[in-house]
Design an enzyme around this catalytic site. Structure first.
Site, PDB file in Angstrom:
ATOM      1  N   HIS A 164       0.897  -1.247  -0.033  1.00  0.00           N
ATOM      2  CA  HIS A 164      -0.070   0.126  -0.073  1.00  0.00           C
ATOM      3  C   HIS A 164       0.710   1.361   0.066  1.00  0.00           C
ATOM      4  O   HIS A 164       0.455   2.599   0.347  1.00  0.00           O
ATOM      5  CB  HIS A 164      -1.027  -0.021   1.420  1.00  0.00           C
ATOM      6  CG  HIS A 164      -1.910  -0.983   1.325  1.00  0.00           C
ATOM      7  ND1 HIS A 164      -2.905  -1.535   2.123  1.00  0.00           N
ATOM      8  CD2 HIS A 164      -2.511  -1.695  -0.012  1.00  0.00           C
ATOM      9  CE1 HIS A 164      -3.665  -2.417   1.679  1.00  0.00           C
ATOM     10  NE2 HIS A 164      -3.460  -2.640   0.426  1.00  0.00           N
ATOM     11  N   SER A 206      -7.089  -8.410   8.931  1.00  0.00           N
ATOM     12  CA  SER A 206      -8.289  -8.788   8.906  1.00  0.00           C
ATOM     13  C   SER A 206      -8.687  -9.578   7.517  1.00  0.00           C
ATOM     14  O   SER A 206      -9.686 -10.007   7.261  1.00  0.00           O
ATOM     15  CB  SER A 206      -9.556  -7.932   9.209  1.00  0.00           C
ATOM     16  OG  SER A 206      -9.194  -6.616   8.175  1.00  0.00           O
TER      17      SER A 206
END
Ligand SMILES: [Zn+2]
Length: 263
Positions: free
Chosen positions: A117, A205
């Protein structure tokens, strides 16, 4: 503990998310103390369309960056344990969703860390693509750049930043909402995942694609999947093992097991 899944690992991929850095004082995004939870307006600032359209939004983002805890955060035991693996464990590559640079600060070789990212430590020009170290700007944070980027001097919000070469809008080199991940980086991550014996997921997650599906890529390539995360993930059913214990204790123990497996 029966770390049977740590046996025979020669190549491993480690996928890390926000959960590995919360012990370093960097909040996650959507948890109770998360960045988006505490300051929902920042979601707009991290959305590419609104960032590009509005100088005030850009200025707000740069202000929030000046105070970002990543500038002063220290790596924690989990970051350090993973870095140690490089000096006596299986070949390891770290695929991180984090933009804080703490794996490298902990001692992991920069070439072994893929920042899926991006990184807050780099700034990119949306006009010419030039990359420069991020100038934090705030008095509270140390200067870490050569000062190549300067705020716009004429018009607009004084907190907005423009490229000194082409006048284009500068943005942090992180993937915003509405942006795609760098295709070459994703391609490399897929190759690493598919050639690993073990995919260890820490503090993610696994809700964000395409990163999450790297788990399926690894399993399809024959890897064991092990997930260390506080909450259930969509990939738990694919996993050889799922650990709910704190990252600070689980990860050092796993790394020790990986380095002490008899040859
Ligand atoms: Zn430029």
């Amino acid at each position: 503990m029966d770390p049977s899944w740590t046996g025979g690992v020669t190549r491993m991929a480690v996928l890390t998310g926000a959960g590995i850095s919360t012990d370093s004082g960097i909040p996650d995004y959507r948890g109770p103390e998360g960045l988006w939870t505490r300051n929902p307006t920042l979601v707009k600032a991290f959305t590419y369309g609104s960032f590009m359209a509005d100088a005030e939004v850009r200025a707000a983002l740069w202000r929030s960056y000046a105070d970002h805890p990543a500038w002063t955060a220290e790596p924690n035991t989990a970051h350090r344990a993973l870095a140690t693996l490089e000096r006596g464990g299986p070949a390891v590559r770290i695929l991180t969703q984090n933009v804080d640079g703490l794996h490298q600060r902990a001692g992991s070789s920069p070439r072994k860390v893929l920042e899926l990212h991006g990184s807050i430590r780099e700034t990119v020009c949306t006009g010419c693509g030039a990359r420069t170290p991020t100038r934090t700007g705030g008095a509270r944070t140390p200067t870490r750049t050569g000062g190549a980027c300067t705020p716009a001097r004429t018009g607009g919000d004084p907190g907005d930043r423009r490229c000194p070469d082409c006048g284009g809008v500068l943005k942090p080199a992180v993937v915003m909402f509405g942006e795609h991940l760098d295709a070459a980086t994703v391609g490399l991550a897929e190759r690493i995942a598919s050639h690993s014996d073990l995919m260890l997921v820490i503090g993610s997650s696994l809700q964000v694609e395409p990163v999450a599906s790297l788990c399926a890529t690894a399993v399809n390539g024959g890897a064991r999947l092990v997930i260390v995360n506080r909450d259930p993930t969509p990939y738990d059913d694919l996993a050889t093992a799922v650990l709910r214990e704190p990252i600070a204790t689980a990860v050092p123990r796993i790394c020790t097991a990986l380095t002490t497996v008899p040859a």
